[in-house]
Design an enzyme around this catalytic site. Structure first.
Site, mmCIF file in Angstrom:
data_model
loop_
_atom_site.group_PDB
_atom_site.id
_atom_site.type_symbol
_atom_site.label_atom_id
_atom_site.label_comp_id
_atom_site.label_asym_id
_atom_site.label_seq_id
_atom_site.Cartn_x
_atom_site.Cartn_y
_atom_site.Cartn_z
ATOM 1 N N HIS A 1 32.831 42.919 47.360
ATOM 2 C CA HIS A 1 32.461 44.138 46.636
ATOM 3 C C HIS A 1 32.344 45.318 47.607
ATOM 4 C CE1 HIS A 1 31.151 41.117 43.669
ATOM 5 N NE2 HIS A 1 31.309 42.072 42.778
ATOM 6 N N ASP B 1 40.270 40.100 40.303
ATOM 7 C CA ASP B 1 38.894 40.595 40.332
ATOM 8 C C ASP B 1 38.973 42.114 40.184
ATOM 9 O OD1 ASP B 1 36.129 40.539 40.501
ATOM 10 O OD2 ASP B 1 36.091 39.279 42.287
#
Length: 360
Positions: free
Chosen positions: A181, A253
């Site tokens: 992330h 993702d």
């Protein structure tokens, strides 16, 4: 040229709001996404979630995947009155794939009651690095075979109630020190080690028929020294499609995560993901960026950078998965929801798992 509606099917999009509205319905009609993903910002009471999914299914020209991250433990979007389940690591400690299957079956029942038909689980990563900042607790354990067995049990339990399971994070996020992330992690192992550990649960899940896998934003120099897995043709096509024989959905993702976005804008990332062999792109927020990404794919097709055959192959895989898993029906009634969500049988099951883990 491929219709704009077909291009929209290649995306799972996040959105703002937790109530049906003309703005949301216009968003769905205009972009025609293949699916929507739900976060805390979208989740009210179980009855409100059902009203939202019902309204957007009606507004959409095609059936929608409604996706969520409902792993258990710290990654569980659905809060009480939904049943609160232990983390995957607890199931690994208990060692019972029967309990893993039963839990996934129960989770799927609660998801389907409110119109959610895709779960971003199971986690198939092998926790070979206990200092991993993002995967600790989310993995079934450090043994590849055990992870595979629990992951397959989870997938089958979800499927038993009609929920499409998405195994993650291919080709393996278990031995990293960086959260994708925030930045791009590097997995430095050679092909032999990757095959024996990181890839093994994914290979087993593919043989068991798992319908979808999610890519990780990881750099694996032994497989591709230049592109992260999400954008890598050697990894998604040569390895996953050809060597491992995966014929089902490859889902990215979130393309806004820094592991990708630091170096590649979302529109370009979307095109590269399709070039690499992926099918469904996840963009979890920012309608302006989402529209830019849809437009970037359309422009790449028009310019000949993406062939219509490449895009139609993904569109067909998405349509096939929807035909298998999606039944265009309303979420349950309020009475039916109350009978399933957080029911006594599910609470007892969660308590049993927690109790068994303390005795292991």
């Amino acid at each position: 040229m491929i219709l704009r509606e077909a291009i929209g099917q290649l995306f799972i999009l996040g959105f703002e709001g937790h109530e049906p509205s003309e703005v949301l319905e216009t968003f769905v009609r205009d972009l025609t996404p293949g699916g929507l993903i739900l976060f805390g910002r979208n989740l009210g009471s179980p009855e409100e979630i059902a009203a939202l999914t019902n309204a957007l299914q009606v507004a959409s020209p095609t059936s929608l995947f409604f996706a969520i991250d409902q792993e258990g433990g710290k990654v569980a979007r659905l809060q009480p009155p939904f049943t609160q389940w232990p983390a995957a690591s607890v199931y690994g400690t208990v060692g019972s794939t029967e309990l893993t299957y039963a839990t996934a079956h129960a989770i799927a029942g609660e998801l389907m009651a409110v119109g959610i038909n895709m779960n971003m689980a199971p986690v198939l990563d092998v926790l070979s690095n206990p200092a991993n900042p993002v995967m600790a607790g989310r993995c079934y354990g450090s043994d590849a075979h055990m992870v595979a067995q629990h992951g397959i049990a989870c997938y089958r339990g979800l499927a038993s109630k009609g929920v499409l399971a998405v195994g993650k994070h291919f080709p393996g996020h278990g031995d990293t020190l960086v959260d994708s992330h925030l930045a791009l992690p590097v997995v430095p192992h050679d092909v032999g080690r990757l095959s024996a550990v990181e890839l093994a649960p994914f290979a087993a899940a593919i043989r068991a028929g798992i319908p979808a896998l999610m890519t990780a934003h990881l750099l694996l120099p032994a497989l591709d020294p230049e592109q992260p897995a999400t954008l890598s043709r050697p990894i998604l096509t040569d390895l996953l499609r050809e060597q491992l024989g995966f014929r089902n959905l490859i889902i990215s993702d979130d393309l806004l995560m820094q592991g990708i976005a630091d170096n590649t804008p979302p529109g370009e990332a979307a095109v590269r993901f399709l070039e690499a062999g992926g099918d469904l792109m996840l963009i979890c927020q920012d309608e302006t960026v989402q529209r830019q990404a849809v437009r970037a794919v359309a422009e790449a097709i028009a310019a000949g950078r993406l062939s219509e055959a490449r895009v139609r192959a993904s569109y067909t895989r998405i349509a096939d998965a929807k035909a298998q898993y999606l039944r265009r029906k309303a979420a349950a009634s309020a009475e039916e929801i109350r009978a399933v969500v957080g029911c006594e049988a599910h609470r007892r099951l969660a308590e049993t798992v927690g109790r068994d883990s303390k005795g292991s």
